[in-house]
Design an enzyme around this catalytic site. Structure first.
Site, PDB file in Angstrom:
ATOM      1  N   ASP A 229     -56.786  55.373 -38.539  1.00 38.22           N
ATOM      2  CA  ASP A 229     -56.387  55.604 -37.161  1.00 38.22           C
ATOM      3  C   ASP A 229     -57.556  55.119 -36.311  1.00 38.22           C
ATOM      4  O   ASP A 229     -58.688  54.968 -36.799  1.00 38.22           O
ATOM      5  CB  ASP A 229     -56.064  57.091 -36.921  1.00 38.22           C
ATOM      6  CG  ASP A 229     -55.216  57.268 -35.674  1.00 38.22           C
ATOM      7  OD1 ASP A 229     -54.525  58.289 -35.565  1.00 38.22           O
ATOM      8  OD2 ASP A 229     -55.226  56.359 -34.812  1.00 38.22           O
TER       9      ASP A 229
HETATM   10  C1  GLC Z   1     -53.957  56.614 -31.607  1.00 39.89           C
HETATM   11  C2  GLC Z   1     -52.917  57.279 -32.465  1.00 39.89           C
HETATM   12  C3  GLC Z   1     -52.201  56.317 -33.372  1.00 39.89           C
HETATM   13  C4  GLC Z   1     -52.110  54.968 -32.685  1.00 39.89           C
HETATM   14  C5  GLC Z   1     -53.518  54.424 -32.615  1.00 39.89           C
HETATM   15  C6  GLC Z   1     -53.566  53.099 -31.846  1.00 39.89           C
HETATM   16  O1  GLC Z   1     -55.051  57.452 -31.415  1.00 39.89           O
HETATM   17  O2  GLC Z   1     -53.322  58.425 -33.236  1.00 39.89           O
HETATM   18  O3  GLC Z   1     -50.902  56.850 -33.624  1.00 39.89           O
HETATM   19  O4  GLC Z   1     -51.278  54.093 -33.416  1.00 39.89           O
HETATM   20  O5  GLC Z   1     -54.434  55.342 -32.049  1.00 39.89           O
HETATM   21  O6  GLC Z   1     -53.250  53.309 -30.508  1.00 39.89           O
END
Ligand code: GLC
Length: 751
Positions: A229
């Site tokens: 993430d």
């Molecule tokens: C965010 C989310 C994830 C998302 C990523 C990119 O913090 O937790 O679901 O795809 O970062 O934006």
């Protein structure tokens, strides 16, 4: 492809390999021009493309795209075919936007309705979440666009999400929190899986070899890449060693030198680095080959799909006196009340936010459909800020009193639920509650339309005659709700999560949100309806609940055989008939109950479902299939899925509460019983006549025989590990004798 990848990995320098394991910016992988390794783009999100305007920063400003219903809404459709179609449509927009990977779906289990991100997740049930997630992945990837199954794993609250450690036992994790991911990985092969921010058992997930390498890659056979993430990696060499492949977003080129140094110092094996690079290359080549930047998208067609989908998600919770559908020919005036009717709340905050191509306004859509035949009145009902304004309440009550019917649009503002923060209670804003009370006092024929991402408490539930759960159903939600209110569409949604009476009834209440960095999943496997049914606490509306404008009757439940092994399939057939006077869709739900088990099990568990469309009077035989795993529980002791022989009930109905047909099946497990050992408790011997025979032969002529013949003494020693008999035999029984006895028991019981 594999040979080419192996050649490229050989040709890459250590520095190039290290650079490949992190992003080039916020949304792209790194390319290696000299070896024709393409950089690919990945963007959010689960219900529509969010491609940032500048393409490289973390800004939320994005290109326009179709905002489809959020996953919470789609979860209520129970319609895998529809979700697959939406996946294909979003993939089309990715192709046109030259985006190779879509960062969705989210299949985390709704452990508590307080989780601010529940709008992005399908259900409290892992089978429903897994089947719908697999449908979405199949849809998107059918056009060569990759997906990212997230957030792996046990990421079930936003409170301190970057550091909180989820503390749960292996059985709970396997049966509840991993099953949806497992079903999607095995049934739809997502090209990427996103490792979550949180810790599990004190280990940050991006460095959790048990989850990433052993379970995901080795046990489930996942061949795609594991991406972190955004901002979830703290130690990339340790992460790569644990099975993470790609760190996002780019931490800057200098960070890759840490990977180079780790390899040179032996803290990270080059083989692990090569594996990560190989997975990144495989996904990059596959998705790059599918690029179709010339793809055109018809925004009107996608909007129409979004409207049809949103209507499939609407759950009719209550409809006293068949107030709905509203019949224009029987009405002179309708009062539409609540700012959400003119400023719709149709998606959730955070990374999934879509810059919608257009937005349906419920008030306008109602006006369009009513076409002047009915007098429409409007009142704000509440201010846009979260406070009560008496004047607005009085105005709303007056408008409602003068109309034949009042339709209230209420729900949860973004300040209540979003990525990044959880809710503090289950209620609607005070102003929305006061509005419902004020209007229902003067107008009994009131409909409440809800816009929320997860269950809300309804102390006002007896006021309105009808309640529609509209969820956060995307840019066409306003049109879809108008279609359902006026009967253009017959609602067919079913709750994908239980609606509790009050927060204290929820399974996670005593343990959420955790403290000092740890949250205990103390409820174990008893999440959602598994909890309410086990403790016999009635929810306000049960899992699987949803009313139609027509009626359905179930009959002729039949099983393909009365007895089945865990290696065979069991075919289940049931007939559903539309006994009402309008066409409608029904979700047939199949639950399984283990009548007697050696471990605690839920009262019943959803194992299969099907949505069928029936004309008035039409009957259809619905076929569902069960296999061994549908009868199994996960044994932490044996580290394996276990099917216990015995009677199971098959329960079929239109909700978890409305079970309309039942049957029983005898399951014969082919799994060998665990061998007897010195640690085996005497009560297991006592239950086996064959084992007792061997023990009696061994002890029959000794004083110890009373432990087997005297029922009181047998009761006293039933929980004694058999090995203890050596110490209690005053030398009469040696370790060697005991081992001979145990192997004789194993021989005779295996026979
Ligand atoms: C965010 C989310 C994830 C998302 C990523 C990119 O913090 O937790 O679901 O795809 O970062 O934006």
């Amino acid at each position: 492809m594999e040979a080419a990848i192996r050649e490229i990995v050989k040709a890459l320098t250590l520095e190039e390999k290290a650079a490949l394991t992190a992003g080039a910016d916020a949304w792209h992988t790194v390319g290696v021009e000299r070896l024709a390794v393409p950089a690919v783009a990945m963007n959010d999100g689960p219900h529509g493309l969010r491609k940032t305007l500048d393409g490289v920063s973390l800004s939320l400003a994005a290109h326009p795209a179709t905002c489809f219903p959020t996953s919470s809404a789609m979860g209520s459709s129970w319609d895998t075919g529809l979700i697959e179609q939406i996946g294909q449509a979003i993939a089309g927009e990715c192709l046109a936007g030259d985006v190779q990977i879509l960062l969705g779906p989210g299949v985390n289990i709704k452990r508590t309705p307080l989780c601010g991100r529940n709008f992005e997740y399908y259900s409290e049930d892992p089978v429903l979440a897994g089947e719908l997630g697999a449908a979405f992945v199949r849809g998107v990837q059918s056009r060569g666009v990759g997906t990212s199954l997230k957030h792996f794993a046990c990421n079930n609250q936003e409170f301190e999400r970057m550091t909180m450690s989820s503390e749960l036992d292996e059985r709970t994790m396997r049966e509840i929190y991993l099953t949806a991911f497992e079903r999607v990985v095995k049934k739809a092969a997502p090209m990427t899986v996103m490792a979550s921010y949180n810790k599990v058992g004190g280990t940050t997930v991006t460095e959790h070899a048990g989850l990433l390498r052993h379970i995901l890659k080795e046990e489930w056979g996942f061949e795609g890449l594991v991406v972190s993430d955004w901002g979830a990696v703290t130690d990339r060499p340790a992460a790569i060693a644990a099975g993470l492949d790609l760190e996002m977003p780019s931490p800057g080129p200098e960070a890759s030198s840490l990977v180079v140094r780790a390899v040179k110092e032996g803290r990270l094996s080059e083989a692990d680095l090569d594996e990560a690079v190989g997975r990144i290359l495989r996904v990059a080549f596959n998705t790059y080959a599918a690029r179709r930047p010339a793809t055109t998208v018809d925004p009107d067609a996608h909007h129409a799909l979004a409207r049809r989908a949103a209507a499939e998600c609407v759950v009719l919770l209550k409809n006293e006196g068949a107030l709905l559908p509203l019949r224009p020919e029987a009405l002179r005036s309708v009062a539409v009340i609540g700012q959400f009717a003119k400023n719709p709340k149709y998606q959730g905050g955070g990374s999934s936010l879509v810059n919608s191509t257009r937005v349906d306004v419920a008030y306008d859509e109602l006006a369009r459909l009513l076409d002047g035949k009915v007098d429409l009145r409007y009142a704000d009902g509440y201010p846009s800020e979260d406070r009560v304004e008496e004047a607005l309440l009085q105005e709303a009550a007056a408008v409602a009193a003068q109309a034949d019917v009042a339709v209230l649009f209420v729900g949860l503002p973004e300040s209540y639920e979003s990525e990044g923060w959880d809710r503090h209670h289950l209620n609607l804003p005070p102003a929305h509650i006061r509005l419902i009370e004020a209007v229902c006092r003067v107008q009994p024929r009131t409909v409440v339309v809800l816009a929320n991402g997860s269950a809300v408490a309804m102390p006002w539930v007896d006021g309105p005659e009808a309640i529609l759960e509209g969820w956060l159903s995307g840019q066409a939600a306003g049109g879809a709700v108008a279609d359902v209110l006026l009967g253009v569409v017959n609602p067919s949604g079913k709750l994908q999560e239980s609606f509790p009476m009050r927060l204290e009834d929820t399974p996670a209440f005593l343990n959420y949100p955790g403290e000092e960095g740890r949250v205990r999943y103390g409820e174990g496997i008893f999440v959602g309806y598994r909890h309410y049914e086990k403790v016999k606490v009635k929810p306000l509306f049960p899992f699987g609940h949803g009313i139609s404008y027509t009626d359905f009757a179930y009959s002729d439940l039949r099983l393909s055989k009365p007895e089945v092994t865990d290696q065979e399939k069991l075919e289940v057939a049931v007939t559903v008939k539309n006994t009402g006077d309008c066409a409608g869709k029904e979700v047939v739900q199949l639950y399984v109950r283990d009548v007697e088990a050696r471990v605690a099990r839920p009262v019943k568990e959803l194992k299969a479902f099907a949505k069928v469309s029936l004309e008035p009077g039409e009957a259809r035989e619905v076929h569902l299939t069960l296999e061994g795993r549908d009868f199994a529980y996960y044994s932490t002791e044996r580290q394996a899925w276990c099917v216990e022989s015995g009677e199971f009930e098959i329960l079929v109905g239109s909700s978890s509460e409305a079970i309309l047909q039942t049957a029983t099946v005898m399951v014969r497990s082919t799994q060998p019983e665990p061998a007897f050992t010195a640690q085996t408790l005497l009560k297991r011997f006592q239950k086996s006549p064959v084992a007792m025979q061997v023990l009696m032969q061994a002890f029959g002529s000794t004083p110890a025989v009373i432990f087997f013949t005297d029922p009181v003494l047998a009761g006293l020693v039933q929980d004694l590990p058999v090995g203890r008999l050596v110490n209690m035999s005053r030398g009469l029984l040696t370790e060697e004798n005991l081992q001979q006895i145990i192997s004789a028991v194993n021989q005779s019981t295996k026979a």
